[in-house]
Scaffold this motif. Structure first.
Motif, short mmCIF file in Angstrom:
data_model
loop_
_atom_site.label_atom_id
_atom_site.label_comp_id
_atom_site.label_asym_id
_atom_site.label_seq_id
_atom_site.Cartn_x
_atom_site.Cartn_y
_atom_site.Cartn_z
N VAL A 46 0.81 -1.21 0.00
CA VAL A 46 0.00 0.00 0.00
C VAL A 46 0.85 1.26 0.00
O VAL A 46 0.36 2.35 -0.26
N ALA A 47 2.15 1.13 0.29
CA ALA A 47 3.04 2.30 0.33
C ALA A 47 3.74 2.54 -0.99
O ALA A 47 4.43 3.56 -1.14
N LEU A 48 3.61 1.64 -1.96
CA LEU A 48 4.38 1.75 -3.20
C LEU A 48 4.18 3.08 -3.94
O LEU A 48 5.16 3.66 -4.42
N PRO A 49 2.95 3.60 -4.09
CA PRO A 49 2.82 4.88 -4.80
C PRO A 49 3.60 6.01 -4.13
O PRO A 49 4.22 6.84 -4.82
N ARG A 50 3.60 6.07 -2.80
CA ARG A 50 4.34 7.12 -2.09
C ARG A 50 5.85 6.92 -2.25
O ARG A 50 6.61 7.88 -2.38
N ILE A 51 6.29 5.66 -2.23
CA ILE A 51 7.71 5.37 -2.41
C ILE A 51 8.16 5.81 -3.80
O ILE A 51 9.23 6.41 -3.97
N GLN A 52 7.33 5.52 -4.80
CA GLN A 52 7.67 5.91 -6.17
C GLN A 52 7.82 7.42 -6.31
O GLN A 52 8.76 7.92 -6.94
N ALA A 53 6.92 8.16 -5.67
CA ALA A 53 6.97 9.61 -5.76
C ALA A 53 8.19 10.19 -5.04
O ALA A 53 8.79 11.16 -5.50
N THR A 54 8.59 9.57 -3.92
CA THR A 54 9.70 10.11 -3.13
C THR A 54 11.05 9.75 -3.71
O THR A 54 11.95 10.60 -3.79
N LEU A 55 11.24 8.51 -4.11
CA LEU A 55 12.55 8.03 -4.54
C LEU A 55 12.68 7.92 -6.05
O LEU A 55 13.71 7.48 -6.56
N HIS A 56 11.63 8.31 -6.78
CA HIS A 56 11.66 8.42 -8.25
C HIS A 56 11.97 7.08 -8.92
O HIS A 56 12.80 6.99 -9.82
N PHE A 57 11.29 6.05 -8.47
CA PHE A 57 11.37 4.76 -9.15
C PHE A 57 10.68 4.84 -10.50
O PHE A 57 9.67 5.55 -10.66
N SER A 58 11.20 4.08 -11.47
CA SER A 58 10.46 3.90 -12.72
C SER A 58 9.31 2.93 -12.47
O SER A 58 9.33 2.18 -11.49
N PRO A 59 8.28 2.93 -13.34
CA PRO A 59 7.17 2.00 -13.13
C PRO A 59 7.61 0.54 -13.07
O PRO A 59 7.09 -0.23 -12.27
N THR A 60 8.59 0.16 -13.90
CA THR A 60 9.06 -1.23 -13.85
C THR A 60 9.98 -1.47 -12.65
O THR A 60 9.97 -2.54 -12.05
N GLY A 61 10.76 -0.47 -12.29
CA GLY A 61 11.67 -0.62 -11.16
C GLY A 61 10.96 -0.72 -9.84
O GLY A 61 11.47 -1.32 -8.89
N LEU A 62 9.76 -0.11 -9.75
CA LEU A 62 9.03 -0.10 -8.49
C LEU A 62 8.71 -1.51 -8.01
O LEU A 62 8.71 -1.78 -6.80
N SER A 63 8.43 -2.42 -8.94
CA SER A 63 8.08 -3.79 -8.54
C SER A 63 9.21 -4.46 -7.78
O SER A 63 8.97 -5.39 -6.99
N TRP A 64 10.45 -3.99 -7.97
CA TRP A 64 11.58 -4.62 -7.30
C TRP A 64 11.66 -4.27 -5.82
O TRP A 64 12.42 -4.89 -5.08
N VAL A 65 10.87 -3.29 -5.38
CA VAL A 65 10.77 -3.06 -3.94
C VAL A 65 10.20 -4.29 -3.26
O VAL A 65 10.60 -4.66 -2.15
N ILE A 66 9.28 -4.96 -3.93
CA ILE A 66 8.72 -6.22 -3.43
C ILE A 66 9.59 -7.40 -3.85
O ILE A 66 9.93 -8.27 -3.04
N ASN A 67 9.98 -7.42 -5.12
CA ASN A 67 10.66 -8.59 -5.67
C ASN A 67 12.05 -8.82 -5.08
O ASN A 67 12.49 -9.96 -4.93
#
Length: 491
Positions: A46-67
């Protein structure tokens, strides 16, 4: 369960009985560790959208926070479990929790995407060291059969409910504070476990140091390094293939290549285990029919269960428009029912046996999943979702909680860590495979519906309905396995 199958008198009994006056905190310490690890599976979602906005993950890179966490955690579980058997379970437990805690603090302080991903890898390593040894420590701490069954049932309830609690905690912390607090929440829990474990958990002798004729040379040769390399590489390869298949599809060359490599390494691992003097995964663990079938169900069951969590979370947010916290709270009745059912396991298991309980629970899961196939754009939570979620909660509590007891209550003390590692590896690989298969089915059904002119919401619901049908089929396979359990000789 029979006392004949439980290690009532072994060389560790004296050590296990010595801290009896302090044993009240033993189970809370162990289950707090498991809760912390289970929270981390869902609290980040549930925190992924906020993480993406703060640390500037790419849409594909964001999945690696979980993976990044999933891949390392799943790949290292077998090694963590066997290392506990050979080097000391409490030592591995405390070290794993300490690493997990430090990595959580580092992740919460992350200022870049690479920093956060490195912290997630370290969390996976710490979790893989601690998680298998939670089950092993229960078997070595609670030696009386009834106490052990009760402890394993409570452990199962916490482990199962942790996924839902993670959604609630993640939503609450993300909305009220910051995404960083979904990492920081592990710090006080981890510090408490690290401080209390050495005082309140027994320190059984490592298997490599116990028994006649086992000296220092034998201890150094005890860890099956070829098995460790092939098992870690094989499981990591399979998990990565399943993760990638969820987004790239099963025709992707990397998916097929990684899957083939993973399967080849697993085959090599099994061959090594038949010849190793101290195997990473003793194949004798599968000699007992009930234990072997329990392992199989721990692989098949998550194929259905984890997909339900994934798609219902999307339905509640994308179709019903709920926020992160409200979405988490929507799962609360299911978590309460699930945990309540596990509290009855110590009384029900001796009376009904594992087959009746597993069959009844799986039938409830099947009924809940069939009900979920009927959800639509106009479905309301109270009338369309609440009842099947309660059925799922009761079903999971009945069907899977006895499996922890079947696996761990009859295993020899020297293999407890390996047994716990194998159990959680089965669950992890099954969850990754199930989610990949269900996402593939969901994506295909969504594209077909969109091609026929369906609205975005209708296409989304159509995809979810097909995914729930596939989950039902997985649950039916679980039911078939459950019918093979044998009743123990005596209650």
């Amino acid at each position: 369960m029979t006392e004949r199958t439980l290690p009532a008198a072994d060389s560790l009994a004296g050590r296990q009985r010595r801290p009896r006056r302090r044993s009240r905190l033993a189970l809370p310490v162990i289950v707090t560790c498991q809760l912390m690890i289970m929270l981390d599976v869902t609290v980040m979602n549930v925190a992924l959208p906020r993480i993406q906005a703060t640390l500037h993950f790419s849409p594909t890179g964001l999945s690696w926070v979980i993976n990044a966490y999933t891949l390392v955690f799943g790949g290292m579980l077998l090694l963590g479990g066997r290392a506990g058997d050979l080097l000391g379970r409490r030592r591995m437990f405390v070290g794993g929790v300490a690493l997990f805690t430090a990595a959580s603090l580092a992740g919460g302080l992350a200022t870049s995407a690479a920093w956060l991903l490195a912290a997630r890898v370290a969390q996976g390593l710490g979790g893989a060291a601690a998680a298998p040894n939670t089950l092993a420590l229960i078997t070595s701490t609670f030696t009386e059969p009834r106490e052990r069954v009760k402890a394993l049932a409570i452990f199962s309830g916490i482990a199962s409910g942790g996924f839902t609690i993670g959604l609630i905690v993640g939503g609450l912390l993300t909305d009220a504070l910051s995404w960083r607090w979904v990492m920081f929440i592990n710090v006080p829990l981890g510090l408490a476990v690290t401080a209390l474990a050495p005082r309140h958990l027994p320190a059984p002798e490592p298997a490599a140091e116990s028994g006649a004729g086992r000296g220092r040379g034998r201890r150094r040769a005890g860890l099956d390094l070829p098995g460790a390399l092939t098992a870690t590489g094989g499981v990591a390869g399979l998990v990565y293939a399943f993760i990638r298949a969820a987004t790239e599809g099963w025709a992707d060359r990397v998916v097929l290549g990684t899957l083939a490599a993973g399967l080849a390494l697993i085959a090599a691992f099994l061959l090594i285990e038949t010849r190793a003097s101290e195997p990473l995964l003793p194949l004798r663990l599968f000699a007992d029919r009930n234990r072997a079938m329990a392992y199989l169900n721990f692989f098949i069951g998550p194929l259905a269960m984890f997909g339900m969590f994934f798609f219902l979370t999307q339905f509640l947010q994308e179709i019903m428009g709920l926020g992160p916290l409200a979405t988490g709270l929507a799962f609360l009745p299911m978590a309460v029912v699930m945990f309540t059912m596990t509290r009855f396991i110590p009384r029900l298991l001796p009376k009904l046996g594992p087959r009746r309980m597993a069959v009844t629970g799986t039938l409830m899961m099947v009924a809940g999943l069939i009900w979920l196939t009927q959800v639509g754009e106009g479905s309301a939570y109270a009338t369309g979702l609440l009842a099947p979620m309660i059925l799922m909660g009761a079903g999971v509590g009945l069907a899977f909680s006895p499996l922890n007891v079947l696996v761990m209550s009859t295993v020899a003390p020297r293999d407890a860590g390996a047994a716990g590692g194998a159990l959680q590896t089965m669950q992890q690989v099954g969850a990754s495979l199930g989610l990949a298969v269900l996402v593939t089915i969901f994506g295909h059904a969504t594209r077909v519906a969109a091609a026929h002119g369906a609205s975005a919401q209708h296409a989304l619901v159509a995809g979810m309905s097909h995914a729930f049908v596939a989950s039902t089929i997985f649950a039916l396979c679980t039911l078939a396995v459950a019918t093979t359990f044998r009743r123990p000789d005596a209650a």
